[in-house]
Write a protein that holds these residues in place. Structure first.
Motif, mmCIF file in Angstrom:
data_model
loop_
_atom_site.group_PDB
_atom_site.id
_atom_site.type_symbol
_atom_site.label_atom_id
_atom_site.label_comp_id
_atom_site.label_asym_id
_atom_site.label_seq_id
_atom_site.Cartn_x
_atom_site.Cartn_y
_atom_site.Cartn_z
ATOM 1 N N LEU A 127 0.853 -1.180 0.000
ATOM 2 C CA LEU A 127 0.000 0.000 0.000
ATOM 3 C C LEU A 127 0.897 1.240 0.000
ATOM 4 O O LEU A 127 1.806 1.348 0.816
ATOM 5 C CB LEU A 127 -0.912 0.001 1.219
ATOM 6 N N ARG A 128 0.639 2.165 -0.935
ATOM 7 C CA ARG A 128 1.551 3.280 -1.140
ATOM 8 C C ARG A 128 1.075 4.602 -0.545
ATOM 9 O O ARG A 128 1.878 5.430 -0.133
ATOM 10 C CB ARG A 128 1.828 3.463 -2.646
ATOM 11 N N SER A 129 -0.220 4.855 -0.512
ATOM 12 C CA SER A 129 -0.692 6.110 0.053
ATOM 13 C C SER A 129 -2.144 5.983 0.485
ATOM 14 O O SER A 129 -2.900 5.173 -0.048
ATOM 15 C CB SER A 129 -0.549 7.272 -0.940
ATOM 16 N N ILE A 130 -2.502 6.785 1.488
ATOM 17 C CA ILE A 130 -3.870 6.919 1.953
ATOM 18 C C ILE A 130 -4.128 8.415 2.084
ATOM 19 O O ILE A 130 -3.328 9.127 2.697
ATOM 20 C CB ILE A 130 -4.089 6.253 3.328
ATOM 21 N N ARG A 131 -5.219 8.893 1.521
ATOM 22 C CA ARG A 131 -5.484 10.320 1.593
ATOM 23 C C ARG A 131 -6.979 10.608 1.583
ATOM 24 O O ARG A 131 -7.789 9.733 1.263
ATOM 25 C CB ARG A 131 -4.836 11.057 0.411
ATOM 26 N N THR A 132 -7.332 11.831 1.936
ATOM 27 C CA THR A 132 -8.665 12.355 1.699
ATOM 28 C C THR A 132 -8.521 13.540 0.762
ATOM 29 O O THR A 132 -7.499 14.246 0.776
ATOM 30 C CB THR A 132 -9.346 12.799 3.001
ATOM 31 N N LEU A 133 -9.532 13.756 -0.063
ATOM 32 C CA LEU A 133 -9.517 14.875 -1.000
ATOM 33 C C LEU A 133 -10.938 15.305 -1.281
ATOM 34 O O LEU A 133 -11.898 14.587 -0.957
ATOM 35 C CB LEU A 133 -8.813 14.509 -2.304
ATOM 36 N N ALA A 134 -11.094 16.479 -1.892
ATOM 37 C CA ALA A 134 -12.413 17.002 -2.231
ATOM 38 C C ALA A 134 -12.387 17.563 -3.645
ATOM 39 O O ALA A 134 -11.380 18.155 -4.085
ATOM 40 C CB ALA A 134 -12.823 18.077 -1.240
ATOM 41 N N LEU A 135 -13.490 17.353 -4.369
ATOM 42 C CA LEU A 135 -13.664 17.889 -5.715
ATOM 43 C C LEU A 135 -14.871 18.814 -5.710
ATOM 44 O O LEU A 135 -15.960 18.411 -5.296
ATOM 45 C CB LEU A 135 -13.881 16.764 -6.734
ATOM 46 N N ASP A 136 -14.680 20.040 -6.179
ATOM 47 C CA ASP A 136 -15.800 20.953 -6.333
ATOM 48 C C ASP A 136 -16.632 20.552 -7.548
ATOM 49 O O ASP A 136 -16.208 19.719 -8.369
ATOM 50 C CB ASP A 136 -15.295 22.380 -6.502
ATOM 51 N N ALA A 137 -17.817 21.132 -7.683
ATOM 52 C CA ALA A 137 -18.695 20.830 -8.813
ATOM 53 C C ALA A 137 -17.959 21.082 -10.128
ATOM 54 O O ALA A 137 -17.383 22.151 -10.336
ATOM 55 C CB ALA A 137 -19.949 21.684 -8.745
ATOM 56 N N GLY A 138 -17.921 20.071 -10.987
ATOM 57 C CA GLY A 138 -17.258 20.172 -12.273
ATOM 58 C C GLY A 138 -15.784 19.845 -12.256
ATOM 59 O O GLY A 138 -15.176 19.644 -13.314
ATOM 60 N N GLU A 139 -15.165 19.766 -11.089
ATOM 61 C CA GLU A 139 -13.746 19.420 -10.977
ATOM 62 C C GLU A 139 -13.583 17.910 -11.102
ATOM 63 O O GLU A 139 -14.399 17.143 -10.593
ATOM 64 C CB GLU A 139 -13.191 19.893 -9.642
ATOM 65 N N SER A 140 -12.518 17.477 -11.795
ATOM 66 C CA SER A 140 -12.347 16.054 -12.098
ATOM 67 C C SER A 140 -11.017 15.523 -11.587
ATOM 68 O O SER A 140 -10.040 16.258 -11.432
ATOM 69 C CB SER A 140 -12.432 15.813 -13.608
ATOM 70 N N LEU A 141 -11.007 14.220 -11.357
ATOM 71 C CA LEU A 141 -9.808 13.469 -10.989
ATOM 72 C C LEU A 141 -9.733 12.256 -11.907
ATOM 73 O O LEU A 141 -10.656 11.438 -11.938
ATOM 74 C CB LEU A 141 -9.890 13.014 -9.535
ATOM 75 N N ALA A 142 -8.655 12.136 -12.682
ATOM 76 C CA ALA A 142 -8.460 10.995 -13.579
ATOM 77 C C ALA A 142 -7.467 10.032 -12.948
ATOM 78 O O ALA A 142 -6.378 10.428 -12.525
ATOM 79 C CB ALA A 142 -7.963 11.457 -14.937
ATOM 80 N N LEU A 143 -7.850 8.748 -12.866
ATOM 81 C CA LEU A 143 -6.989 7.718 -12.304
ATOM 82 C C LEU A 143 -6.776 6.618 -13.326
ATOM 83 O O LEU A 143 -7.726 6.190 -13.995
ATOM 84 C CB LEU A 143 -7.624 7.113 -11.049
ATOM 85 N N ALA A 144 -5.542 6.155 -13.449
ATOM 86 C CA ALA A 144 -5.204 5.025 -14.311
ATOM 87 C C ALA A 144 -4.510 3.975 -13.457
ATOM 88 O O ALA A 144 -3.527 4.276 -12.769
ATOM 89 C CB ALA A 144 -4.306 5.465 -15.462
ATOM 90 N N ALA A 145 -5.024 2.751 -13.480
ATOM 91 C CA ALA A 145 -4.452 1.664 -12.685
ATOM 92 C C ALA A 145 -3.337 0.998 -13.471
ATOM 93 O O ALA A 145 -3.441 -0.135 -13.934
ATOM 94 C CB ALA A 145 -5.542 0.666 -12.300
ATOM 95 N N ASP A 146 -2.246 1.722 -13.631
ATOM 96 C CA ASP A 146 -1.068 1.259 -14.365
ATOM 97 C C ASP A 146 0.024 0.943 -13.342
ATOM 98 O O ASP A 146 0.736 1.822 -12.875
ATOM 99 C CB ASP A 146 -0.614 2.342 -15.344
ATOM 100 N N GLY A 147 0.132 -0.332 -12.968
ATOM 101 C CA GLY A 147 1.060 -0.712 -11.913
ATOM 102 C C GLY A 147 0.525 -0.424 -10.520
ATOM 103 O O GLY A 147 1.234 -0.596 -9.525
ATOM 104 N N THR A 148 -0.722 0.025 -10.445
ATOM 105 C CA THR A 148 -1.371 0.314 -9.170
ATOM 106 C C THR A 148 -2.830 -0.125 -9.232
ATOM 107 O O THR A 148 -3.382 -0.338 -10.317
ATOM 108 C CB THR A 148 -1.346 1.818 -8.831
ATOM 109 N N GLU A 149 -3.453 -0.246 -8.067
ATOM 110 C CA GLU A 149 -4.899 -0.386 -7.949
ATOM 111 C C GLU A 149 -5.391 0.622 -6.921
ATOM 112 O O GLU A 149 -4.631 1.032 -6.033
ATOM 113 C CB GLU A 149 -5.296 -1.814 -7.564
ATOM 114 N N HIS A 150 -6.668 1.037 -7.041
ATOM 115 C CA HIS A 150 -7.190 2.134 -6.242
ATOM 116 C C HIS A 150 -8.487 1.738 -5.556
ATOM 117 O O HIS A 150 -9.312 1.026 -6.133
ATOM 118 C CB HIS A 150 -7.475 3.352 -7.131
ATOM 119 N N VAL A 151 -8.666 2.217 -4.331
ATOM 120 C CA VAL A 151 -9.930 2.132 -3.615
ATOM 121 C C VAL A 151 -10.384 3.549 -3.288
ATOM 122 O O VAL A 151 -9.613 4.328 -2.707
ATOM 123 C CB VAL A 151 -9.804 1.303 -2.326
ATOM 124 N N LEU A 152 -11.615 3.891 -3.686
ATOM 125 C CA LEU A 152 -12.214 5.177 -3.380
ATOM 126 C C LEU A 152 -13.497 4.941 -2.581
ATOM 127 O O LEU A 152 -14.234 3.987 -2.865
ATOM 128 C CB LEU A 152 -12.564 5.942 -4.654
#
Length: 242
Positions: free
Chosen positions: A157-182
């Motif tokens: 496991l490499r990182s644990i974080r919290t974050l926030a996105l405002d209306a219309g703001e985007s976050l792009a994730l690619a599972a290239d050598g990683t996997e993600h839990v949101l």
């Protein structure tokens, strides 16, 4: 992507040897992923209820408190916990949780196999290298904060974080050598990937297996997220201690 929510949780009695009721929902299992995830789960204790103290022998585990107030017993030491409190429990440690508040105590559970257990389950080779590990730890994640799990964990496991996105703001994730839990803590939004788009709301979990891509976009209000990232070794590669 694997999408689930906390609706229709099961009633579980006598969790880890205690009396009383716990609400529980499995949000994802290691099936369909390449990493050393065991499970992503949601759990809830009514006022006064207890999730019994128990020893971790083959997994590392995150407890992230979502709502309510409680007391976490970690290796015999009590810690007051509230929303944003997070415990990293390594193998060889004990933990238990009690609801000390007037309302429900809800928390997110992310459980992962140790490198040794993952190697046994998958047939991967593992080096004999071992790291001297510190104790299990307790943290408080404010908005837009990050914790390096290697402070307590041996696994990838490499990182644990919290974050926030405002209306219309985007976050792009690619599972290239990683996997993600949101996991959605609050707000609304959408997740688009694999040719589909799903609505996100508080209590929605999204797991992104190796090779996947997703674009998460905030909706009305602030979309608040818990996000964990795991490095994934090639299937034929050697699994080494971090």
């Amino acid at each position: 992507m694997i999408v689930a929510d906390v609706s229709e949780a099961a009633e579980v009695h006598g969790v880890h040897g205690t009396e009383g009721l716990t609400y529980w929902k499995c949000l994802a299992r290691r099936t369909g992923t390449a990493g050393s995830w065991e499970a992503v789960e949601w759990a809830s204790l009514p006022p006064g209820a207890v999730s019994g103290e128990h020893l971790h022998t083959r997994t590392e585990e995150i407890y992230f408190v979502l709502t309510g107030e409680g007391e976490l017993l970690l290796d015999g030491e009590p810690h007051a916990v509230r929303p944003g409190s997070m415990a990293l429990t390594r193998t060889g440690s004990t933990h238990g949780l009690r609801n000390t508040g007037a309302g429900r105590l809800d928390w997110l559970v992310v459980e992962m196999s140790t490198p040794h257990t993952h190697a046994v389950l998958t047939g991967a080779r593992r080096s004999d290298q071992e790291n001297a590990m510190p104790r299990s730890t307790v943290h408080v994640l404010q908005e837009d904060s990050t914790v390096d799990p290697s402070v307590s964990f041996e696994g990838p496991l490499r990182s644990i974080r919290t974050l926030a996105l405002d209306a219309g703001e985007s976050l792009a994730l690619a599972a290239d050598g990683t996997e993600h839990v949101l996991f959605v803590l609050a707000g609304e939004g959408t997740a688009a990937g694999s040719g589909t788009e799903v609505a996100l709301a508080a209590g929605t979990a999204l797991t992104l297996p190796l090779g996947g891509e997703v674009k998460v976009t905030g909706g009305p209000g602030r979309l608040r997220l818990f996000h964990a990232v795991m490095a994934v070794a090639p299937a034929s590669g050697e699994v080494t201690a971090a």
